[in-house]
Scaffold this motif. Structure first.
Motif, PDB file in Angstrom:
ATOM      1  N   LEU A  57     -27.145  -2.304  26.358  1.00 28.30           N
ATOM      2  CA  LEU A  57     -27.855  -3.498  26.798  1.00 28.30           C
ATOM      3  C   LEU A  57     -27.245  -4.794  26.251  1.00 28.30           C
ATOM      4  CD1 LEU A  57     -30.071  -3.060  28.942  1.00 28.30           C
ATOM      5  CD2 LEU A  57     -31.380  -4.572  27.532  1.00 28.30           C
ATOM      6  N   TRP A  58     -25.956  -4.929  26.489  1.00 29.19           N
ATOM      7  CA  TRP A  58     -25.212  -6.175  26.322  1.00 29.19           C
ATOM      8  C   TRP A  58     -25.013  -6.566  24.864  1.00 29.19           C
ATOM      9  CZ3 TRP A  58     -28.189  -9.798  30.315  1.00 29.19           C
ATOM     10  CH2 TRP A  58     -28.386  -9.099  31.494  1.00 29.19           C
ATOM     11  N   VAL A  59     -25.061  -5.606  23.972  1.00 26.70           N
ATOM     12  CA  VAL A  59     -24.910  -5.983  22.562  1.00 26.70           C
ATOM     13  C   VAL A  59     -23.606  -5.484  21.917  1.00 26.70           C
ATOM     14  CG1 VAL A  59     -27.405  -6.161  22.179  1.00 26.70           C
ATOM     15  CG2 VAL A  59     -26.256  -4.011  21.645  1.00 26.70           C
ATOM     16  N   ASP A 115     -34.559 -13.235  14.828  1.00 26.67           N
ATOM     17  CA  ASP A 115     -34.287 -11.799  14.994  1.00 26.67           C
ATOM     18  C   ASP A 115     -33.735 -11.349  16.345  1.00 26.67           C
ATOM     19  OD1 ASP A 115     -35.632 -11.776  12.547  1.00 26.67           O
ATOM     20  OD2 ASP A 115     -37.547 -11.552  13.559  1.00 26.67           O
ATOM     21  N   ASP A 116     -34.045 -12.064  17.410  1.00 26.24           N
ATOM     22  CA  ASP A 116     -33.568 -11.617  18.724  1.00 26.24           C
ATOM     23  C   ASP A 116     -33.467 -12.806  19.673  1.00 26.24           C
ATOM     24  OD1 ASP A 116     -36.221 -12.061  19.675  1.00 26.24           O
ATOM     25  OD2 ASP A 116     -36.757 -10.115  18.817  1.00 26.24           O
ATOM     26  N   GLY A 117     -33.014 -12.521  20.880  1.00 23.80           N
ATOM     27  CA  GLY A 117     -32.762 -13.602  21.821  1.00 23.80           C
ATOM     28  C   GLY A 117     -33.989 -14.433  22.124  1.00 23.80           C
ATOM     29  N   SER A 118     -35.114 -13.764  22.326  1.00 25.43           N
ATOM     30  CA  SER A 118     -36.340 -14.498  22.664  1.00 25.43           C
ATOM     31  C   SER A 118     -36.728 -15.464  21.544  1.00 25.43           C
ATOM     32  CB  SER A 118     -37.495 -13.532  22.908  1.00 25.43           C
ATOM     33  OG  SER A 118     -37.146 -12.611  23.899  1.00 25.43           O
ATOM     34  N   THR A 119     -36.619 -15.011  20.307  1.00 26.27           N
ATOM     35  CA  THR A 119     -37.006 -15.911  19.211  1.00 26.27           C
ATOM     36  C   THR A 119     -36.001 -17.051  19.075  1.00 26.27           C
ATOM     37  OG1 THR A 119     -35.975 -14.403  17.621  1.00 26.27           O
ATOM     38  CG2 THR A 119     -38.361 -14.274  17.829  1.00 26.27           C
ATOM     39  N   ALA A 120     -34.730 -16.778  19.333  1.00 29.68           N
ATOM     40  CA  ALA A 120     -33.730 -17.851  19.277  1.00 29.68           C
ATOM     41  C   ALA A 120     -34.080 -18.940  20.292  1.00 29.68           C
ATOM     42  CB  ALA A 120     -32.341 -17.301  19.552  1.00 29.68           C
ATOM     43  N   VAL A 121     -34.539 -18.515  21.477  1.00 29.91           N
ATOM     44  CA  VAL A 121     -34.902 -19.476  22.521  1.00 29.91           C
ATOM     45  C   VAL A 121     -36.204 -20.192  22.159  1.00 29.91           C
ATOM     46  CG1 VAL A 121     -35.638 -19.685  24.936  1.00 29.91           C
ATOM     47  CG2 VAL A 121     -33.663 -18.269  24.349  1.00 29.91           C
ATOM     48  N   GLU A 122     -37.172 -19.415  21.694  1.00 21.14           N
ATOM     49  CA  GLU A 122     -38.465 -19.981  21.305  1.00 21.14           C
ATOM     50  C   GLU A 122     -38.247 -21.102  20.273  1.00 21.14           C
ATOM     51  OE1 GLU A 122     -40.705 -17.975  22.987  1.00 21.14           O
ATOM     52  OE2 GLU A 122     -42.245 -19.457  22.604  1.00 21.14           O
ATOM     53  N   ALA A 150     -33.707 -18.101  36.161  1.00 16.17           N
ATOM     54  CA  ALA A 150     -33.415 -18.019  34.721  1.00 16.17           C
ATOM     55  C   ALA A 150     -34.168 -16.882  34.038  1.00 16.17           C
ATOM     56  CB  ALA A 150     -33.784 -19.334  34.045  1.00 16.17           C
ATOM     57  N   TYR A 151     -33.545 -16.350  32.995  1.00 11.95           N
ATOM     58  CA  TYR A 151     -34.230 -15.405  32.096  1.00 11.95           C
ATOM     59  C   TYR A 151     -33.849 -15.777  30.669  1.00 11.95           C
ATOM     60  CZ  TYR A 151     -35.635 -11.287  29.537  1.00 11.95           C
ATOM     61  OH  TYR A 151     -36.223 -10.443  28.612  1.00 11.95           O
ATOM     62  N   HIS A 152     -34.870 -16.022  29.857  1.00 12.37           N
ATOM     63  CA  HIS A 152     -34.595 -16.432  28.475  1.00 12.37           C
ATOM     64  C   HIS A 152     -35.349 -15.580  27.464  1.00 12.37           C
ATOM     65  CE1 HIS A 152     -32.315 -19.938  29.771  1.00 12.37           C
ATOM     66  NE2 HIS A 152     -33.262 -20.203  30.645  1.00 12.37           N
ATOM     67  N   GLY A 153     -36.012 -14.516  27.922  1.00 13.47           N
ATOM     68  CA  GLY A 153     -36.711 -13.647  26.979  1.00 13.47           C
ATOM     69  C   GLY A 153     -38.175 -13.484  27.343  1.00 13.47           C
ATOM     70  N   ASP A 154     -38.885 -12.765  26.498  1.00  6.55           N
ATOM     71  CA  ASP A 154     -40.229 -12.305  26.864  1.00  6.55           C
ATOM     72  C   ASP A 154     -41.366 -12.888  26.035  1.00  6.55           C
ATOM     73  OD1 ASP A 154     -38.936 -10.743  28.727  1.00  6.55           O
ATOM     74  OD2 ASP A 154     -38.699  -9.085  27.335  1.00  6.55           O
ATOM     75  N   ALA A 258     -28.153 -24.517  25.285  1.00  3.04           N
ATOM     76  CA  ALA A 258     -27.336 -23.467  25.902  1.00  3.04           C
ATOM     77  C   ALA A 258     -27.815 -22.119  25.365  1.00  3.04           C
ATOM     78  CB  ALA A 258     -25.860 -23.690  25.585  1.00  3.04           C
ATOM     79  N   ASP A 259     -28.342 -21.297  26.257  1.00  2.00           N
ATOM     80  CA  ASP A 259     -28.789 -19.961  25.868  1.00  2.00           C
ATOM     81  C   ASP A 259     -27.610 -19.004  26.067  1.00  2.00           C
ATOM     82  OD1 ASP A 259     -29.751 -17.417  25.676  1.00  2.00           O
ATOM     83  OD2 ASP A 259     -31.443 -17.693  27.051  1.00  2.00           O
ATOM     84  N   GLU A 260     -26.884 -18.763  24.966  1.00  3.37           N
ATOM     85  CA  GLU A 260     -25.714 -17.866  25.027  1.00  3.37           C
ATOM     86  C   GLU A 260     -26.045 -16.505  24.422  1.00  3.37           C
ATOM     87  OE1 GLU A 260     -21.931 -18.591  25.373  1.00  3.37           O
ATOM     88  OE2 GLU A 260     -21.903 -20.784  25.350  1.00  3.37           O
ATOM     89  N   VAL A 261     -27.308 -16.130  24.555  1.00  5.30           N
ATOM     90  CA  VAL A 261     -27.724 -14.824  24.035  1.00  5.30           C
ATOM     91  C   VAL A 261     -26.901 -13.714  24.702  1.00  5.30           C
ATOM     92  CG1 VAL A 261     -29.657 -13.180  24.025  1.00  5.30           C
ATOM     93  CG2 VAL A 261     -30.026 -15.566  23.346  1.00  5.30           C
ATOM     94  N   ALA A 262     -26.706 -13.827  26.007  1.00  6.24           N
ATOM     95  CA  ALA A 262     -25.934 -12.800  26.723  1.00  6.24           C
ATOM     96  C   ALA A 262     -24.443 -13.131  26.768  1.00  6.24           C
ATOM     97  CB  ALA A 262     -26.468 -12.635  28.142  1.00  6.24           C
ATOM     98  N   THR A 263     -24.116 -14.415  26.938  1.00  7.43           N
ATOM     99  CA  THR A 263     -22.712 -14.784  27.192  1.00  7.43           C
ATOM    100  C   THR A 263     -21.887 -14.957  25.919  1.00  7.43           C
ATOM    101  OG1 THR A 263     -23.428 -17.089  27.319  1.00  7.43           O
ATOM    102  CG2 THR A 263     -23.144 -15.917  29.415  1.00  7.43           C
ATOM    103  N   ALA A 287     -27.636 -14.331  19.960  1.00  9.86           N
ATOM    104  CA  ALA A 287     -28.284 -13.088  19.498  1.00  9.86           C
ATOM    105  C   ALA A 287     -27.369 -11.936  19.931  1.00  9.86           C
ATOM    106  CB  ALA A 287     -29.695 -12.949  20.064  1.00  9.86           C
ATOM    107  N   LYS A 288     -27.903 -10.937  20.579  1.00 10.87           N
ATOM    108  CA  LYS A 288     -27.169  -9.768  21.111  1.00 10.87           C
ATOM    109  C   LYS A 288     -25.852  -9.438  20.389  1.00 10.87           C
ATOM    110  CE  LYS A 288     -29.216  -9.551  25.711  1.00 10.87           C
ATOM    111  NZ  LYS A 288     -29.943  -8.305  25.685  1.00 10.87           N
ATOM    112  N   GLY A 289     -24.729 -10.073  20.800  1.00  9.17           N
ATOM    113  CA  GLY A 289     -23.423  -9.714  20.244  1.00  9.17           C
ATOM    114  C   GLY A 289     -23.149 -10.299  18.866  1.00  9.17           C
TER     115      GLY A 289
HETATM  116  N1  PLP Z   1     -31.682 -15.046  26.814  1.00  8.59           N
HETATM  117  C1  PLP Z   1     -30.832 -14.417  27.632  1.00  8.59           C
HETATM  118  C2  PLP Z   1     -29.833 -15.205  28.427  1.00  8.59           C
HETATM  119  C3  PLP Z   1     -30.891 -13.017  27.764  1.00  8.59           C
HETATM  120  O1  PLP Z   1     -30.065 -12.396  28.611  1.00  8.59           O
HETATM  121  C4  PLP Z   1     -31.840 -12.313  26.994  1.00  8.59           C
HETATM  122  C5  PLP Z   1     -31.930 -10.847  27.106  1.00  8.59           C
HETATM  123  O2  PLP Z   1     -31.355 -10.213  27.925  1.00  8.59           O
HETATM  124  C6  PLP Z   1     -32.697 -13.020  26.149  1.00  8.59           C
HETATM  125  C7  PLP Z   1     -32.587 -14.385  26.073  1.00  8.59           C
HETATM  126  C8  PLP Z   1     -33.735 -12.300  25.349  1.00  8.59           C
HETATM  127  O3  PLP Z   1     -33.140 -11.620  24.296  1.00  8.59           O
HETATM  128  P1  PLP Z   1     -33.930 -10.462  23.517  1.00  8.59           P
HETATM  129  O4  PLP Z   1     -34.106  -9.336  24.482  1.00  8.59           O
HETATM  130  O5  PLP Z   1     -33.032 -10.138  22.382  1.00  8.59           O
HETATM  131  O6  PLP Z   1     -35.227 -11.050  23.087  1.00  8.59           O
END
Ligand code: PLP
Length: 453
Positions: A57-59, A115-122, A150-154, A258-263, A287-289
Motif C-alpha cells: 500500500l504505497w509504502v 504518525d500517518d498521512g491523515s494526521t500529517a494532513v490534519e 482529492a484524497y487526503h486521509g480518513d 502539498a500533500d506528498e504522502v503518496a508521491t 508519511a508512507k515512504g
Molecule cells: N494523503 C494522500 C495523498 C494519500 O494517498 C493518503 C493515503 O493513501 C493519505 C493522505 C492518508 O494516509 P494514511 O493512510 O497514512 O492516513
C-alpha cells in the motif's frame, strides 16, 4: 491449508475488522495472510511467494528486509524504543528534522512529527488555519480550497478536503465546507467534456484563478496532491499544472499545502513531486515512504514564517496545541534517517530513470486491449483505467467489480495488486528489478484480458 493458517484465518474472521472492507464478504473469503517479506516479494503462511506490486500500500521503498533499515532500527532499539517529544527531545527526531529540511523542496524549515498521512494532513490544516487566525486579524481566512477527486486521509479534516464520494458520503453532516477546483483528470476533463491537453491550454488553471479571485480573502490554504492524485485512480496532472497552482496561490496570497504522502520519496521519479516543477509549498505533508515503509511515521513541514506566527508569551496561547503520543517516535525516525541515507548512497533516483522508462515501454502492450480506456504513469506510479466501452469511455457498472476481479486473478498468479475502482494500480517498490517489472506487466495484461473478455 496448514493447521497454523487455518487457526489464523478463524481468529481473523472472529476478531479483526479490516480497513475499507465489506466484512460480510471477507468472512466468506479465505484471506491471504502474509508472514514474511524479502526484497520485492511477500510470503504467506502457506509459503507461497507473491510480488509486491503495490509496495504494501504505497509504502515500501527499498524492498522488504533491507539490511540497512533493519540495522538502523536494531541499533536504535538498543538505545531506546520510545521517548516523548512533549517536554523532551530525542536524538533521532532532531537528526531527522535536520535531514528533512535539507532535502525538502525550497524554504521549509520546521518539522512537526506525527504518525500517518491523515494526521500529517490534519496538522497541516490546523497549522494553516491557526496561522491565519493569528496573523490576519481583519480578514477571516477560514476556508480551504481542495481539488475534485482529492484524497487526503480518513480523519475529519482530511475527509473534509477529500472529494471521493463513497469515502466521505456518510460523514458529510460532520464535515466542514470546502471550495473545490477541478483537478486535471484529462481522460475525463472535469472542466469541459471532450477537452484535450494541450489544446485546452490547461483551462483548469483558469477555473482555479476565477475561484481564487473571488474567494482568496476567505481562504486559509489550498491543498493539493502534487503531480498525481493517487486514490482518485493515479490521475496524473499535465506538465505545468502544479507550477501554475503555485503561481496562482502566491498571486492571491493563499497558502499552498502539498500533500506528498503518496508521491514523496521518489515515487514520481523525483525525491518529491514538487521538485519536478520547482515548486516550494508553504506546508508539506509526508508519511508512507518516509521510513522506507517500515514504521508509521509522518511529518508536516512548514516555512519559518508560518512557524513564527505561533511564537508569543505563554499566556497569549499562540502555541500549536496539538500532539500525538508517539510523535517523533525514535524507532520511526531512525528508520527514516536510514531510508534517506539509502537514497543517497545507492543513487536510487538516478537508477530509477531506466525503470520508469521500462515500465512505460512495457505498458504499451496494454494499449491495444479492448477495455483499457486510459493508461497513466508518473514515475513508478501507474494506473490502468478499465472501461466497458472504449469509444464512449463508458465505465463498467460498479457491481461487476472488474478492477477487483483483475486483482484477484493476479493474486492467483503470484502478484499482489489492489485496484482503485476499475483502475488497476501498479506501484512497485523503487527497488523493483527489471525482470520483476516485466513479470508484473505480463500478469496484469493476462488478467485484464481474462477478466474483460
Ligand atoms: N494523503 C494522500 C495523498 C494519500 O494517498 C493518503 C493515503 O493513501 C493519505 C493522505 C492518508 O494516509 P494514511 O493512510 O497514512 O492516513
Amino acid at each position: 491449508m496448514k493447521a497454523g493458517t487455518q487457526r489464523l484465518v478463524e481468529l481473523d474472521r472472529r476478531h479483526l475488522w479490516h480497513p475499507f472492507t465489506q466484512m460480510k464478504e471477507w468472512q466468506k473469503s479465505t484471506p491471504l495472510i502474509i508472514e514474511r517479506g524479502r526484497g520485492n516479494w511477500l510470503v504467506d503462511t502457506e509459503g507461497r511467494r507473491f510480488l509486491d506490486g503495490i509496495s504494501s500500500l504505497w509504502v515500501t521503498v527499498h524492498g522488504h528486509g533491507k539490511k540497512e533499515l533493519d540495522r538502523a532500527i536494531r541499533a536504535q532499539l538498543r538505545r531506546i524504543a520510545h521517548s516523548t517529544l512533549l517536554g523532551l527531545g530525542n536524538v533521532p527526531s532532531i537528526e531527522l528534522a535536520e535531514r528533512l529540511v535539507t532535502i525538502a523542496p525550497g524554504g521549509l524549515k520546521r518539522v512537526f512529527f506525527s504518525d500517518d498521512g491523515s494526521t500529517a494532513v490534519e496538522i497541516a490544516l490546523k497549522i494553516a488555519f491557526q496561522y491565519q487566525e493569528q496573523t490576519n486579524k481583519r480578514n477571516k481566512k477560514r476556508k480551504f480550497l481542495a481539488f475534485t477527486g482529492a484524497y487526503h486521509g480518513d480523519t475529519f479534516g482530511a475527509m473534509s478536503v477529500g472529494e471521493i464520494d463513497v469515502f466521505v458520503r456518510k460523514y458529510r453532516p460532520l464535515l466542514f465546507d470546502v471550495i473545490h477546483s477541478p483537478y486535471p483528470y484529462c481522460y475525463r476533463c472535469p472542466v469541459e467534456a471532450g477537452n484535450k491537453y494541450p489544446d485546452c491550454k490547461t483551462a483548469c488553471l483558469d477555473v482555479l484563478e476565477g475561484i481564487l479571485k473571488k474567494h482568496s480573502g476567505e481562504l486559509a490554504a489550498c491543498v493539493i496532491e502534487p503531480l498525481v492524485q493517487g486514490a482518485a485512480g493515479m490521475v496524473t496532472s499535465p506538465p505545468g499544472f502544479l507550477k501554475g497552482v503555485r503561481r496562482l496561490t502566491k498571486k492571491y496570497d493563499v497558502l499552498l499545502i502539498a500533500d506528498e504522502v503518496a508521491t514523496g520519496f521518489g515515487r514520481t521519479g523525483a525525491m518529491f513531486a514538487c521538485d519536478a516543477e520547482g515548486v516550494g509549498p508553504d506546508i508539506l505533508c509526508l508519511a508512507k515512504g518516509l521510513t522506507g515503509g517500515y514504521m508509521p511515521l509522518a511529518a508536516t513541514l512548514t516555512t519559518e514564517k508560518i512557524y513564527r506566527a505561533f511564537l508569543g508569551n505563554y499566556d497569549e496561547y499562540r502555541a500549536f496545541f496539538h500532539g500525538h503520543t508517539y510523535t517523533g517516535n525514535p524507532l520511526g525516525c531512525a528508520a527514516a534517517l536510514a531510508n534517506i541515507e539509502i537514497f543517497e548512497k545507492e543513487k536510487v533516483l538516478e537508477k530509477l530513470k531506466a525503470k520508469i522508462k521500462l515500465l512505460k515501454d512495457l505498458m504499451k502492450i496494454l494499449e491495444g486491449l479492448e477495455h483499457v480506456g486510459d493508461i497513466r504513469q508518473r514515475g513508478l506510479m501507474a494506473g490502468i483505467e478499465l472501461v466497458e466501452d472504449r469509444p464512449t469511455k463508458k465505465p463498467y457498472p460498479a457491481r461487476l467489480r472488474v478492477g477487483h476481479r483483475v486483482c484477484m486473478e493476479a493474486r492467483s498468479r503470484g502478484l499482489i495488486i489492489r485496484p482503485l475502482g476499475d483502475t488497476v494500480v501498479i506501484m512497485p517498490p523503487l527497488s523493483i528489478k527489471e525482470k520483476e517489472l516485466k513479470k508484473i506487466v505480463k500478469i496484469v495484461k493476462d488478467c485484464i484480458e481474462k477478466t474483460t473478455t
